[in-house]
Scaffold this active site. Structure first.
Site, mmCIF file in Angstrom:
data_model
loop_
_atom_site.group_PDB
_atom_site.id
_atom_site.type_symbol
_atom_site.label_atom_id
_atom_site.label_comp_id
_atom_site.label_asym_id
_atom_site.label_seq_id
_atom_site.Cartn_x
_atom_site.Cartn_y
_atom_site.Cartn_z
ATOM 1 N N ALA A 164 41.328 42.400 42.083
ATOM 2 C CA ALA A 164 41.926 43.212 43.142
ATOM 3 C C ALA A 164 43.072 44.042 42.565
ATOM 4 O O ALA A 164 43.507 43.841 41.427
ATOM 5 C CB ALA A 164 42.434 42.314 44.263
ATOM 6 N N GLY A 219 38.389 39.250 42.193
ATOM 7 C CA GLY A 219 37.509 39.947 43.120
ATOM 8 C C GLY A 219 36.283 40.532 42.445
ATOM 9 O O GLY A 219 35.237 40.689 43.083
ATOM 10 N N GLU A 224 33.888 37.719 42.313
ATOM 11 C CA GLU A 224 33.432 37.465 43.681
ATOM 12 C C GLU A 224 32.403 38.499 44.105
ATOM 13 O O GLU A 224 31.420 38.166 44.781
ATOM 14 C CB GLU A 224 34.641 37.440 44.626
ATOM 15 C CG GLU A 224 35.505 36.199 44.409
ATOM 16 C CD GLU A 224 36.824 36.239 45.151
ATOM 17 O OE1 GLU A 224 37.150 35.248 45.824
ATOM 18 O OE2 GLU A 224 37.543 37.249 45.042
ATOM 19 N N GLU A 243 43.126 33.552 40.172
ATOM 20 C CA GLU A 243 44.072 33.761 41.272
ATOM 21 C C GLU A 243 45.233 32.757 41.279
ATOM 22 O O GLU A 243 46.345 33.101 41.691
ATOM 23 C CB GLU A 243 43.335 33.706 42.619
ATOM 24 C CG GLU A 243 42.515 34.942 42.948
ATOM 25 C CD GLU A 243 41.110 34.913 42.361
ATOM 26 O OE1 GLU A 243 40.300 35.792 42.728
ATOM 27 O OE2 GLU A 243 40.826 34.019 41.530
#
Length: 257
Positions: free
Chosen positions: A63, A108, A111, A131
């Site tokens: 992200a 992300g 993911e 994270e």
């Protein structure tokens, strides 16, 4: 497509490439553009299979961390829900999506890759969910999809240690279906996509729906879903063509070829 996503279509295969230097981070705006791109791809009859990859040395490094600096708990929950909805859309997309993981695939980015139907990785790629290094947890589905792919224990270890693994290890534990040298990765992804594109689009959609049920439904409900979708296939012209081609020992000519 959006300014951060380019698309090239060849032989019914769309190669979608993210370009958001320096690390192809998934900002809110980049995610919105991806959603718009998916709508265009879903509605494009010239596209049967999608490949997602990254430009440069990165697949997607995560992200956009700068966006976290002004977020509170409510903002974080809303951001996670937006990302989860988008990645759920990837997972349930009616056309096959192949992730060609060419480089760093973190947070992300991993993911997103886990929401794709098939993952191919470069040997040089680095995959992980870091994270916890930021005092966070994965929020776009990582805590749910990683255990389903690699097992609960291995997923817990990767999440709690922020471990990054290479393409070979990702393939060994089931996080990727195959691993290739980086310079061969996109060509191999295209070969796979072209092979898939020879199948009937309508029955590919039914098959994807049935397979998705295996992750979300109890076995008895999944089997019932499979039987219903099997019946739907018999209502198409493509089953008639496929069976006739088999009996006549020729290649089928499905309605969308």
């Amino acid at each position: 497509m959006g300014t951060h996503w380019s698309v090239q279509v060849e032989n019914r295969v769309a190669v979608v490439t993210i370009s958001n230097p320096p690390a192809n981070a998934l900002s809110k705006h980049v995610l919105e553009e991806l959603s718009e791109s998916l709508t265009a791809l879903e509605n494009d009859p010239a596209v049967k299979v999608v490949i997602i990859t990254g430009e440069g040395r990165f697949f997607i490094a995560g992200a956009d961390i700068k966006e976290f600096t002004h977020m509170d708990g409510a903002d974080g929950k809303a951001a996670a829900e937006r990302g989860q909805r988008l990645f759920d859309r990837l997972e349930t997309f009616p056309k096959p999506i192949i992730a060609a993981i060419n480089g760093a695939c973190l947070g992300g980015g991993l993911e997103l890759a886990m929401a794709c139907h098939i993952r191919l990785a470069a040997a040089e790629a680095k995959l992980g969910l870091p994270e916890l290094n930021l005092g966070l947890i994965p929020g776009y589905g990582g805590t749910q999809r990683l255990p389903r792919l690699v097992g609960r224990g291995r997923a817990t270890q990767m999440i709690l240690t922020s471990e990054m693994i290479g393409g070979e290890e990702a393939c060994r534990i089931g996080l990727a279906e195959a691993v290739y040298p980086a310079e061969q990765l996109l060509d191999e992804a295209k070969k796979l996509a072209y092979a898939i594109s020879e199948k009937s689009a309508v029955t590919m959609k039914l098959a994807l729906e049935a397979v998705h049920g295996s992750a979300t439904l109890p076995l008895d409900e999944g089997l019932a879903r499979e039987a219903a979708l099997f019946g739907q296939a018999f209502q198409t012209q493509d089953v008639k063509e496929g069976v006739a081609a088999f009996l006549e020992k020729r290649k089928p000519k499905f309605s969308d070829l």
